[in-house]
Design an enzyme around this catalytic site. Structure first.
Site, short mmCIF file in Angstrom:
data_model
loop_
_atom_site.label_atom_id
_atom_site.label_comp_id
_atom_site.label_asym_id
_atom_site.label_seq_id
_atom_site.Cartn_x
_atom_site.Cartn_y
_atom_site.Cartn_z
CE LYS A 195 35.19 35.80 36.26
NZ LYS A 195 35.54 37.18 35.97
CG ASP A 242 37.39 31.44 42.78
OD1 ASP A 242 37.02 31.19 41.62
OD2 ASP A 242 37.41 32.59 43.25
CG HIS A 299 37.33 38.02 42.85
ND1 HIS A 299 36.08 38.35 43.30
CD2 HIS A 299 37.48 38.64 41.66
CE1 HIS A 299 35.49 39.14 42.43
NE2 HIS A 299 36.31 39.34 41.41
CD GLN A 340 40.13 35.08 36.07
OE1 GLN A 340 40.46 34.85 34.90
NE2 GLN A 340 39.31 36.06 36.40
C1 PLP Z 1 39.14 34.40 40.88
C2 PLP Z 1 37.74 34.94 40.81
N1 PLP Z 1 36.83 34.53 41.70
C3 PLP Z 1 35.55 34.96 41.69
C4 PLP Z 1 35.13 35.85 40.73
C5 PLP Z 1 33.71 36.30 40.72
O1 PLP Z 1 33.08 35.81 39.56
P1 PLP Z 1 31.59 36.26 39.20
O2 PLP Z 1 31.60 37.75 39.21
O3 PLP Z 1 31.37 35.69 37.83
O4 PLP Z 1 30.69 35.69 40.22
C6 PLP Z 1 36.05 36.34 39.79
C7 PLP Z 1 35.64 37.35 38.79
O5 PLP Z 1 36.45 38.05 38.24
C8 PLP Z 1 37.37 35.86 39.82
O6 PLP Z 1 38.29 36.27 38.93
#
Ligand code: PLP
Length: 409
Positions: free
Chosen positions: A229, A203, A126, A206
């Site tokens: 999430k 990370d 991401h 998900q």
């Molecule tokens: C794999 C992954 N990493 C990081 C993020 C970023 O999360 P946040 O926007 O809650 O900080 C997301 C958000 O969709 C994600 O799916």
């Protein structure tokens, strides 16, 4: 992986816990990778904090404030137990995954990254697990190395060692791809990295909701995730730091609540995690997150993830009936997230059409532009499932997709 409905998960019962579905009885919500819905218990915990326990924390000496502090700190304890950390001192509250990664990139890595060093990520990250590393590498004249994905959307796990050397200062990798659903073998990846003395950030944005994670077994150095999430409120997230690195976590923001002494010309700071929680925290949200963890602790999360993976599998099977629909990526180990295309109809057109039928899915690059470029597409449709979704909802979506295809033929 089971492809049948799990007998333990009753989506209709679970649905009754989530008031959004009483307010929108026809809603088919397939955008769980963006944010999950919240059970009434999470909403009540936030509301109850404001109506019955509202005070700022860590400062007041009156009982309302000491009670709020105790509740906030017991939220930290709950997170610690939820991810199997050894000590509550490992847990910092942040605004979410994105902020947690920025903290590690700037507070931990920044001071030790030298010109000529490198940081390794994968091509399926991401943007939140890409740009912070990219920017710190640019600032420090270090190299950002990217492990590619193959056509199926998987990393060549056996090649990961080839990307690491004595100059690698961090490997940052997602547990589950938010675009393709790929579940990465993070235990094995951590093992390979540690053989090369490379710290690993996972990370878990998900995976944290439905995949039990134990940081002790996983042995990662950092774990990051967002409350929104995992059935919790927006605005709060977690940074887990292994005890070996706690002393290396320098302040990221400065202000009240993180100091031991201040004069006009210098200040001294509390130890991690408090040195990273400057200013007033998202207190009510921590109460909500704590309640969301209670909710998750009351379901069998292995059954839950199996159920959701089964939905994704069923969706892919049914999608095969929709003429020229194509799934983007076909990882063997796949979570409840499916990217797909419908002929050459623009994903935004399909998503708009679905929205008219009360079906909520995502269209676009899903904050993974470089990944989509590698996969040879600009945008996809993404359906992402949770435990309140059903096969009947998928059947309905397939019927609408067939209608869309006819309309555009
Ligand atoms: C794999 C992954 N990493 C990081 C993020 C970023 O999360 P946040 O926007 O809650 O900080 C997301 C958000 O969709 C994600 O799916």
């Amino acid at each position: 992986m089971s492809t049948s409905s799990s007998p333990m998960i009753d989506p209709n019962l679970i649905r009754s816990h989530f008031p959004i579905f009483q307010h929108h009885p026809d809603l088919v919500y397939f955008d769980n990778a963006a944010t999950t819905q919240r059970p009434q218990t999470t909403i009540d915990a936030v509301s109850k904090f404001y109506s019955q326990r509202n005070a700022n924390i860590h400062r007041g000496l009156y009982s309302l404030s000491t009670d709020a502090t105790a509740g906030y700190e017991s939220g930290r304890e709950k997170v610690k137990d939820f991810i199997g950390a050894d000590t509550v001192q490992s847990i910092a509250f942040t605004k979410g995954t994105t902020e947690s990664i920025n903290v590690v990139a700037n507070s931990f890595l920044g001071p030790r990254l030298q010109p000529g060093d490198n940081v390794v990520i994968s091509a399926m990250e991401h943007h939140s697990n890409l740009i912070p590393w990219q920017q710190i590498c640019l600032q420090k004249k270090a190299e950002l190395r990217v492990i590619p994905v193959d056509k199926s959307g998987e990393l060549g796990i056996n090649n990961i060692g080839d990307f690491l050397d004595s100059k690698t200062r961090m490997l940052a990798i997602t547990h589950i791809s938010n675009t393709l659903g790929t579940i990465n073998p993070v235990e094995r990846i951590v093992e390979i990295a540690h053989k090369n003395q490379v710290p690993v950030l996972i990370d878990a944005a998900q995976s944290i909701c439905l995949h039990p994670i134990n940081v002790d077994t996983l042995a990662c150095n950092f774990l990051v995730f967002s409350s929104h999430k995992m059935f919790g409120p927006f605005g709060v997230g977690v940074l887990y730091v292994h005890p070996d690195h706690m002393e290396d976590m320098l302040p990221y923001n400065y202000g009240g609540g993180m100091v031991t002494h201040v004069d006009f010309h210098k200040s001294s700071f509390m130890a991690y995690p408090h040195n990273l929680e400057a200013g007033t925290s998202a207190i009510a949200e921590v109460f909500g997150l704590s309640s969301a963890i209670d909710y998750l602790n009351n379901i069998d999360r292995l059954e839950a993830s199996d159920y959701v993976h089964g939905l994704a599998h069923y969706f892919k099977e049914r999608l095969a009936e929709v003429g020229t629909a194509v799934v983007v990526g076909s990882p063997e180990n796949c979570a409840g997230i499916v990217s797909f295309l419908l002929d050459d109809i623009h994903p935004h057109d399909v998503a708009t059409f679905l929205a008219e039928e009360n079906i909520a899915i995502r269209a676009g690059h899903h904050c993974t532009q470089p990944l989509l470029e590698q996969m040879g597409v600009k945008a996809t449709l993404r359906a992402s499932f949770s435990i309140y979704n059903t096969r009947e909802e998928i059947d309905h979506m397939i019927a609408v997709l067939k209608k869309i295809q006819k309309f555009w033929a």
